[in-house]
Motif scaffolding. Structure first.
Motif, PDB file in Angstrom:
ATOM      1  N   UNK A  71       0.859  -1.184   0.000  1.00 47.33           N
ATOM      2  CA  UNK A  71       0.000   0.000   0.000  1.00 47.33           C
ATOM      3  C   UNK A  71       0.899   1.239   0.000  1.00 47.33           C
ATOM      4  N   UNK A  72       0.401   2.312  -0.568  1.00 49.76           N
ATOM      5  CA  UNK A  72       1.187   3.539  -0.668  1.00 49.76           C
ATOM      6  C   UNK A  72       0.611   4.617   0.243  1.00 49.76           C
ATOM      7  N   UNK A  73       1.480   5.459   0.771  1.00 47.70           N
ATOM      8  CA  UNK A  73       1.013   6.553   1.611  1.00 47.70           C
ATOM      9  C   UNK A  73       1.917   7.762   1.412  1.00 47.70           C
ATOM     10  N   UNK A  74       1.353   8.937   1.673  1.00 41.72           N
ATOM     11  CA  UNK A  74       2.105  10.183   1.509  1.00 41.72           C
ATOM     12  C   UNK A  74       3.240  10.212   2.529  1.00 41.72           C
ATOM     13  N   UNK A  75       4.428  10.521   2.046  1.00 39.14           N
ATOM     14  CA  UNK A  75       5.630  10.444   2.878  1.00 39.14           C
ATOM     15  C   UNK A  75       5.659  11.540   3.943  1.00 39.14           C
ATOM     16  N   UNK A  76       6.090  11.158   5.143  1.00 42.82           N
ATOM     17  CA  UNK A  76       6.325  12.117   6.218  1.00 42.82           C
ATOM     18  C   UNK A  76       7.818  12.413   6.251  1.00 42.82           C
ATOM     19  N   UNK A  77       8.164  13.701   6.251  1.00 41.93           N
ATOM     20  CA  UNK A  77       9.565  14.082   6.314  1.00 41.93           C
ATOM     21  C   UNK A  77       9.890  14.686   7.676  1.00 41.93           C
ATOM     22  N   UNK A  78      11.013  14.277   8.230  1.00 43.68           N
ATOM     23  CA  UNK A  78      11.482  14.873   9.482  1.00 43.68           C
ATOM     24  C   UNK A  78      12.249  16.147   9.152  1.00 43.68           C
ATOM     25  N   UNK A  80      15.223  16.732   9.951  1.00 40.32           N
ATOM     26  CA  UNK A  80      16.557  16.299   9.506  1.00 40.32           C
ATOM     27  C   UNK A  80      16.558  16.002   8.010  1.00 40.32           C
ATOM     28  N   UNK A  81      15.503  15.343   7.529  1.00 39.36           N
ATOM     29  CA  UNK A  81      15.411  15.025   6.108  1.00 39.36           C
ATOM     30  C   UNK A  81      15.223  16.281   5.262  1.00 39.36           C
ATOM     31  N   UNK A  82      14.432  17.213   5.779  1.00 40.23           N
ATOM     32  CA  UNK A  82      14.206  18.471   5.063  1.00 40.23           C
ATOM     33  C   UNK A  82      15.524  19.226   4.902  1.00 40.23           C
ATOM     34  N   UNK A  83      16.302  19.317   5.976  1.00 34.04           N
ATOM     35  CA  UNK A  83      17.582  20.015   5.915  1.00 34.04           C
ATOM     36  C   UNK A  83      18.526  19.305   4.944  1.00 34.04           C
ATOM     37  N   UNK A  84      18.512  17.982   4.957  1.00 32.69           N
ATOM     38  CA  UNK A  84      19.347  17.223   4.018  1.00 32.69           C
ATOM     39  C   UNK A  84      18.970  17.552   2.575  1.00 32.69           C
ATOM     40  N   UNK A  85      17.672  17.655   2.305  1.00 36.34           N
ATOM     41  CA  UNK A  85      17.197  18.000   0.953  1.00 36.34           C
ATOM     42  C   UNK A  85      17.741  19.370   0.541  1.00 36.34           C
ATOM     43  N   UNK A  86      17.757  20.311   1.488  1.00 38.26           N
ATOM     44  CA  UNK A  86      18.261  21.645   1.155  1.00 38.26           C
ATOM     45  C   UNK A  86      19.777  21.654   0.965  1.00 38.26           C
ATOM     46  N   UNK A  87      20.507  20.795   1.656  1.00 35.84           N
ATOM     47  CA  UNK A  87      21.940  20.644   1.385  1.00 35.84           C
ATOM     48  C   UNK A  87      22.143  20.199  -0.073  1.00 35.84           C
ATOM     49  N   UNK A  88      21.340  19.224  -0.486  1.00 33.48           N
ATOM     50  CA  UNK A  88      21.448  18.700  -1.859  1.00 33.48           C
ATOM     51  C   UNK A  88      21.041  19.764  -2.868  1.00 33.48           C
ATOM     52  N   UNK A  89      19.951  20.484  -2.570  1.00 35.25           N
ATOM     53  CA  UNK A  89      19.509  21.545  -3.477  1.00 35.25           C
ATOM     54  C   UNK A  89      20.571  22.641  -3.591  1.00 35.25           C
ATOM     55  N   UNK A  90      21.241  22.933  -2.489  1.00 36.20           N
ATOM     56  CA  UNK A  90      22.298  23.960  -2.517  1.00 36.20           C
ATOM     57  C   UNK A  90      23.418  23.550  -3.469  1.00 36.20           C
ATOM     58  N   UNK A 170       9.579  31.974   4.944  1.00 30.61           N
ATOM     59  CA  UNK A 170       9.128  33.367   4.868  1.00 30.61           C
ATOM     60  C   UNK A 170       8.334  33.785   6.100  1.00 30.61           C
ATOM     61  N   UNK A 171       8.368  32.962   7.144  1.00 28.03           N
ATOM     62  CA  UNK A 171       7.517  33.198   8.309  1.00 28.03           C
ATOM     63  C   UNK A 171       7.963  34.365   9.182  1.00 28.03           C
ATOM     64  N   UNK A 172       9.235  34.700   9.149  1.00 31.45           N
ATOM     65  CA  UNK A 172       9.756  35.658  10.116  1.00 31.45           C
ATOM     66  C   UNK A 172       9.803  37.073   9.543  1.00 31.45           C
ATOM     67  N   UNK A 212      16.424  29.195   7.850  1.00 29.42           N
ATOM     68  CA  UNK A 212      15.117  29.792   8.169  1.00 29.42           C
ATOM     69  C   UNK A 212      14.080  28.707   8.454  1.00 29.42           C
ATOM     70  N   UNK A 213      14.121  27.618   7.701  1.00 25.32           N
ATOM     71  CA  UNK A 213      13.183  26.514   7.929  1.00 25.32           C
ATOM     72  C   UNK A 213      13.465  25.854   9.279  1.00 25.32           C
ATOM     73  N   UNK A 214      14.737  25.642   9.592  1.00 26.98           N
ATOM     74  CA  UNK A 214      15.099  25.058  10.892  1.00 26.98           C
ATOM     75  C   UNK A 214      14.588  25.948  12.027  1.00 26.98           C
ATOM     76  N   UNK A 215      14.702  27.245  11.859  1.00 26.85           N
ATOM     77  CA  UNK A 215      14.209  28.193  12.859  1.00 26.85           C
ATOM     78  C   UNK A 215      12.705  28.068  13.034  1.00 26.85           C
ATOM     79  N   UNK A 216      11.978  27.862  11.926  1.00 24.65           N
ATOM     80  CA  UNK A 216      10.527  27.700  11.981  1.00 24.65           C
ATOM     81  C   UNK A 216      10.146  26.444  12.749  1.00 24.65           C
ATOM     82  N   UNK A 217      11.003  25.417  12.671  1.00 23.35           N
ATOM     83  CA  UNK A 217      10.784  24.168  13.401  1.00 23.35           C
ATOM     84  C   UNK A 217      11.313  24.244  14.834  1.00 23.35           C
TER      85      UNK A 217
END
Length: 223
Positions: A71-78, A80-90, A170-172, A212-217
């Motif tokens: 069965x498939x389900x929408x992925x939950x990201x921690x 840590x995973x979000x920050x890793x994605x931004x390292x890769x995007x950078x 963009x929250x701050x 900025x995202x880490x700060x929001x979390x």
């Protein structure tokens, strides 16, 4: 399979993929939601075959996961995973900026400057939505100027993975000014075709977004 039928099949699959991708990105389908092929088939009015193919594509780009029971389900990201994605995007975006700096047209240079001006003067009821849209346009110009299909595909994949979290940057109160300043620095490097400055400015922009995202979390990361 006749070519006409084959093309029609692929277009249905693409529509299903785009529909589900957009629902995940816009959180109509939320992290943890189960994606049942029978229910999706009824709701979208298509057979289960393009549904299954679309789900496979969503698994491949990391927006959904498959359980051991298939069965498939929408992925939950921690965070840590979000920050890793931004390292890769950078890293990827820095490479794209470096390539683009020596290839970008004068017309696209002007478009970058125009977008900087527009972002610095946003005066709308929903400024975050407008900023995110213009931000996407800004980065797409640079990605296209790099003329690297492989980089473009990878960047799109990681862009989709980070979609849920972009608005958090963009929250701050000072976020808009910071983002505009970072975009202006990138645009100026592109204007003088300085590939070193273009790459470093782009990488720093994404690392600042991660901060900025880490700060929001309320997360404490050494980024």
């Amino acid at each position: 399979m006749p070519e006409k039928i084959k093309l029609q099949y692929h277009s249905i699959q693409d529509i299903v993929f785009s529909t589900l991708r957009d629902e995940i990105v816009n959180q109509v389908l939320k992290p943890g939601d189960v994606l049942n092929t029978v229910e999706l088939s009824k709701r979208l009015g298509v057979s289960r075959t393009p549904i299954r193919e679309a789900l496979n594509r969503l698994v491949s780009i990391g927006l959904i996961e498959e359980s051991p029971h298939k069965s498939c389900y929408v992925k939950k990201l921690s965070i840590e995973q979000v920050i890793e994605i931004y390292y890769i995007r950078a890293a990827l975006s820095g490479a794209a900026a470096r390539l683009a700096a020596t290839k970008i047209s004068k017309e696209d240079q002007q478009k970058l400057l125009d977008l900087c001006n527009q972002m610095e003067n946003i005066n709308e009821p929903d400024p975050s939505k407008s900023m995110l849209k213009k931000n996407r346009e800004f980065h797409n110009i640079i990605i296209a100027a790099a003329k690297s299909p492989n980089l473009e595909n990878l960047l799109e994949q990681y862009y989709q993975l980070s979609q849920h979290y972009r608005a958090l940057a963009l929250e701050f109160p000072d976020s808009f000014r910071q983002v505009c300043s970072e975009h202006r620095k990138i645009a100026e490097a592109m204007l003088v075709r300085d590939k070193n400055a273009a790459e470093s400015s782009m990488r720093e922009h994404y690392m600042n977004t991660a901060r900025r995202i880490a700060k929001a979390f309320h997360a404490d990361f050494d980024i």
